[in-house]
Design a protein around this motif. Structure first.
Motif, PDB file in Angstrom:
ATOM      1  N   SER A   7       0.855  -1.180   0.000  1.00  0.00           N
ATOM      2  CA  SER A   7       0.000   0.000   0.000  1.00  0.00           C
ATOM      3  C   SER A   7       0.889   1.227   0.000  1.00  0.00           C
ATOM      4  O   SER A   7       1.638   1.457   0.933  1.00  0.00           O
ATOM      5  N   GLY A   9      -0.467   4.357  -1.526  1.00  0.00           N
ATOM      6  CA  GLY A   9      -1.275   5.534  -1.715  1.00  0.00           C
ATOM      7  C   GLY A   9      -1.301   6.022  -3.140  1.00  0.00           C
ATOM      8  O   GLY A   9      -2.154   6.796  -3.521  1.00  0.00           O
ATOM      9  N   GLU A  34       2.058   0.662   6.400  1.00  0.00           N
ATOM     10  CA  GLU A  34       1.919   1.690   5.364  1.00  0.00           C
ATOM     11  C   GLU A  34       0.488   2.195   5.273  1.00  0.00           C
ATOM     12  O   GLU A  34       0.242   3.400   5.141  1.00  0.00           O
ATOM     13  N   ARG A  35      -0.466   1.281   5.319  1.00  0.00           N
ATOM     14  CA  ARG A  35      -1.877   1.685   5.272  1.00  0.00           C
ATOM     15  C   ARG A  35      -2.214   2.601   6.455  1.00  0.00           C
ATOM     16  O   ARG A  35      -2.883   3.629   6.303  1.00  0.00           O
ATOM     17  N   ALA A  36      -1.745   2.225   7.615  1.00  0.00           N
ATOM     18  CA  ALA A  36      -2.033   3.025   8.801  1.00  0.00           C
ATOM     19  C   ALA A  36      -1.344   4.382   8.737  1.00  0.00           C
ATOM     20  O   ALA A  36      -1.913   5.405   9.129  1.00  0.00           O
ATOM     21  N   LEU A  38      -0.456   6.148   6.003  1.00  0.00           N
ATOM     22  CA  LEU A  38      -1.093   7.029   5.027  1.00  0.00           C
ATOM     23  C   LEU A  38      -2.501   7.410   5.447  1.00  0.00           C
ATOM     24  O   LEU A  38      -3.007   8.462   5.054  1.00  0.00           O
ATOM     25  N   GLY A  39      -3.146   6.551   6.255  1.00  0.00           N
ATOM     26  CA  GLY A  39      -4.468   6.882   6.758  1.00  0.00           C
ATOM     27  C   GLY A  39      -4.447   7.586   8.107  1.00  0.00           C
ATOM     28  O   GLY A  39      -5.488   7.907   8.670  1.00  0.00           O
ATOM     29  N   ASN A  40      -3.218   7.818   8.631  1.00  0.00           N
ATOM     30  CA  ASN A  40      -3.032   8.446   9.939  1.00  0.00           C
ATOM     31  C   ASN A  40      -3.832   7.706  11.019  1.00  0.00           C
ATOM     32  O   ASN A  40      -4.454   8.309  11.888  1.00  0.00           O
ATOM     33  N   ASP A  41      -3.800   6.369  10.941  1.00  0.00           N
ATOM     34  CA  ASP A  41      -4.496   5.527  11.917  1.00  0.00           C
ATOM     35  C   ASP A  41      -3.549   5.308  13.095  1.00  0.00           C
ATOM     36  O   ASP A  41      -2.760   4.347  13.135  1.00  0.00           O
ATOM     37  N   SER A  78      -1.257  15.379  12.263  1.00  0.00           N
ATOM     38  CA  SER A  78      -2.607  15.364  11.693  1.00  0.00           C
ATOM     39  C   SER A  78      -2.606  15.131  10.200  1.00  0.00           C
ATOM     40  O   SER A  78      -3.601  14.717   9.622  1.00  0.00           O
ATOM     41  N   THR A  82       1.207  12.083   1.238  1.00  0.00           N
ATOM     42  CA  THR A  82       1.072  10.893   0.393  1.00  0.00           C
ATOM     43  C   THR A  82       2.409  10.588  -0.263  1.00  0.00           C
ATOM     44  O   THR A  82       3.086  11.462  -0.757  1.00  0.00           O
TER      45      THR A  82
END
Length: 539
Positions: A7, A9, A34-36, A38-41, A78, A82
């Motif tokens: 992932s 983006g 990576e997913r987290a 880019l999703g700011n999880d 925050s 990408t």
């Protein structure tokens, strides 16, 4: 070296380098990271870092020790820029630990970042126990070199800004590097040659393309270098040097829109205004991981632009993303300038095989993926026989050379020794092309244009933007010329058709250098190509 899905983006694929098998579950854990990211999880990121006081994370500013400190630092973020992962190196350390190093590129292009992570199994799950992030240096707000001065290989002249916008508009906030072929009021045109520049008078008015950008709110930061008289694809200027390539520090920049391309890649401007006769926008875009558009021939006025070969010269630009390129097109290119929507994707294997094997293979894989995803229309493979391509290419080069000599020959004859060796050699050949030879070549060009426009009607031709990645700065003249020869046989097709061509930073060589994926549309489909790139998230 293998290619894996991660992932990112933007891009979704990365090369992986690992001696032997990658430990089971490691890439899945990295993908979740990576997913987290880019999703700011934050919750997932906290879980993927090992608990306890011995987990560490460092970068150029902070050294954080302990999971609690890392979590506290992360909670204040925050916005996550990408980016895409382009290469992953894995070095297993026993059965339950591995060093993972990932090279990343920002969506906006430019230099490569690097993240290094030590992953270990903790209670059966992969966790990061140590991490270090190295980000590329941010571009200076003004085009300054390391020593505080202007980098003369990139810029001829800069201001703060050099020319202010005429008024606010859709391009307000954007900055432009203008190739040193365009008329900028009160400035001379330098054409990449100091002897020529010394004899020129300041221009009385802006070239229309420059004026339109200013009217739309953009400001002109400065005038950027070009290869001499734009008669090169390398970016190597015998008088001013070779602009740096942030994406391949040891590589050449590509030309002839060399200075504007580097200025964009370094983040010193958002738009590089240039020209493309035989690839002079697409090649530097390919070498530096940028978006580069060659417009439909004649769609943007070339008035006020020093010519190379008017039958093929087009105005174009480079940006770090497709959305910015589309905004420029909305200012410079008529919205409805012809061309019906594409219904098929064209493949020309003989042409594509002129690229290096790794680039050709990546092009084929990328194209198939875009078709499968519905971003490109269905494949319709055809071909162009090699002897036909060679005939067309010879005619293209003949007319280009004849027109280049008509535009510049008198001055060159009056100034022996004023040109660098590579460009001088091309003009020496150009001087020998007769009017009869050029006339015969034009007949071949007319046939080629008709056939190519018929092929492109309702279609998009997809092929590499260049034969390979950026050659090394210390490559021999023969190596550079060999790369140029292969590239020109691909790039000439858009010139022959008078068609728009969009280079997107979607391909890579086996050693990780960027290369462009080129979309060639029917004349008048400039906006369609850019809208496809934007809606498909391609750059």
């Amino acid at each position: 070296m293998n290619v894996v899905e991660v992932s990112s983006g933007i891009d979704g694929r990365a090369e992986i380098d690992c001696p032997g098998e990658v430990p089971a579950g490691l890439l899945e854990a990295f993908d979740a990271y990576e997913r987290a990211l880019l999703g700011n999880d934050v919750a997932v990121l906290d879980d993927l870092f090992a608990p306890g006081e011995h987990t560490v994370r460092g970068d150029g500013t902070h050294l954080l020790i302990g999971h609690e400190a890392i979590a506290g630092f992360r909670s204040g973020r925050s916005v996550i820029p990408t980016r895409r992962v382009v290469r992953i190196l894995v070095r297993p350390i026993g059965d339950d630990a591995a060093l993972l190093m990932a090279g990343t590129l920002a969506a906006t292009g430019g230099a490569t970042g690097l993240q290094s992570q030590l992953w270990q199994r903790v209670d059966g799950a992969w966790k990061v126990t140590a991490a270090h992030v190295s980000l590329p240096a941010k571009a200076a707000p003004a085009p300054l070199g390391i020593d505080g001065g202007i980098d003369g290989s990139i810029w001829r002249i800069v201001g703060t800004p050099l020319v202010r916008p005429a008024k606010d508009g859709v391009l307000s906030g954007h900055t432009v590097a203008v190739k040193d072929l365009f008329a900028v009021r009160d400035q001379a045109i330098g054409a990449g040659n100091p002897t020529w520049l010394d004899e020129q008078k300041p221009q009385e008015r802006h070239a229309p393309a420059v004026a339109h950008l200013l009217d739309a709110g953009a400001e002109i930061t400065g005038i950027a270098r070009t290869d001499e008289f734009a008669y090169s694809l390398a970016g190597q200027n015998a008088h001013y040097g070779t602009p740096p390539n942030p994406a391949v520090p040891q590589g050449i920049s590509g030309g002839s829109t060399s200075g504007p391309a580097t200025a964009v890649a370094l983040g010193q401007v958002t738009i590089g205004l240039g020209t493309d006769t035989a690839g002079s926008i697409r090649v530097p875009a390919s070498y530096q991981g940028l978006v580069g558009l060659r417009t439909t021939h004649g769609a943007v006025s070339a008035s006020g632009v020093h010519p190379l070969a008017p039958s093929f010269d087009t105005v174009g630009w480079l940006t770090r993303d497709a959305a910015t390129s589309l905004r420029v097109a909305q200012v410079l290119v008529p919205e409805n300038n012809g061309g019906r929507r594409a219904e098929r994707t064209i493949v020309l294997p003989t042409v594509e095989n002129l690229a290096a094997p790794d680039v050709a293979a990546d092009c084929a894989a990328r194209r198939a993926g875009l078709v499968a995803a519905g971003i490109l229309p269905a494949l319709a493979e055809t071909d162009l026989p090699g002897e036909v391509l060679e005939s067309w290419f010879t005619a293209f080069r003949t007319v280009q050379a004849h027109e280049a000599w008509q535009a510049n020959g008198a001055w060159i004859e009056a100034h022996p020794g004023a040109l660098g060796a590579d460009v001088a050699g091309r003009f020496e050949i150009a001087a020998k092309v007769t009017a009869d030879q050029a006339g015969a070549a034009r007949s071949v060009l007319a046939e080629a244009r008709a056939q190519l426009r018929d092929l492109l009607d309702g279609a998009i031709l997809v092929l590499p933007s260049s034969a390979g990645g950026a050659p090394a700065r210390d490559a021999s003249p023969g190596q550079v010329e060999a790369e140029r020869a292969g590239t020109l046989r691909m790039t000439c097709l858009a010139g022959l058709a008078g068609a728009p061509a969009l280079s997107l930073p979607l391909l890579r060589t086996a050693d990780g250098r960027p290369a462009g994926l080129c979309l060639v549309g029917a004349p008048g489909t400039d906006h369609q190509l850019l809208q496809l790139a934007v809606s498909g998230g391609l750059a």
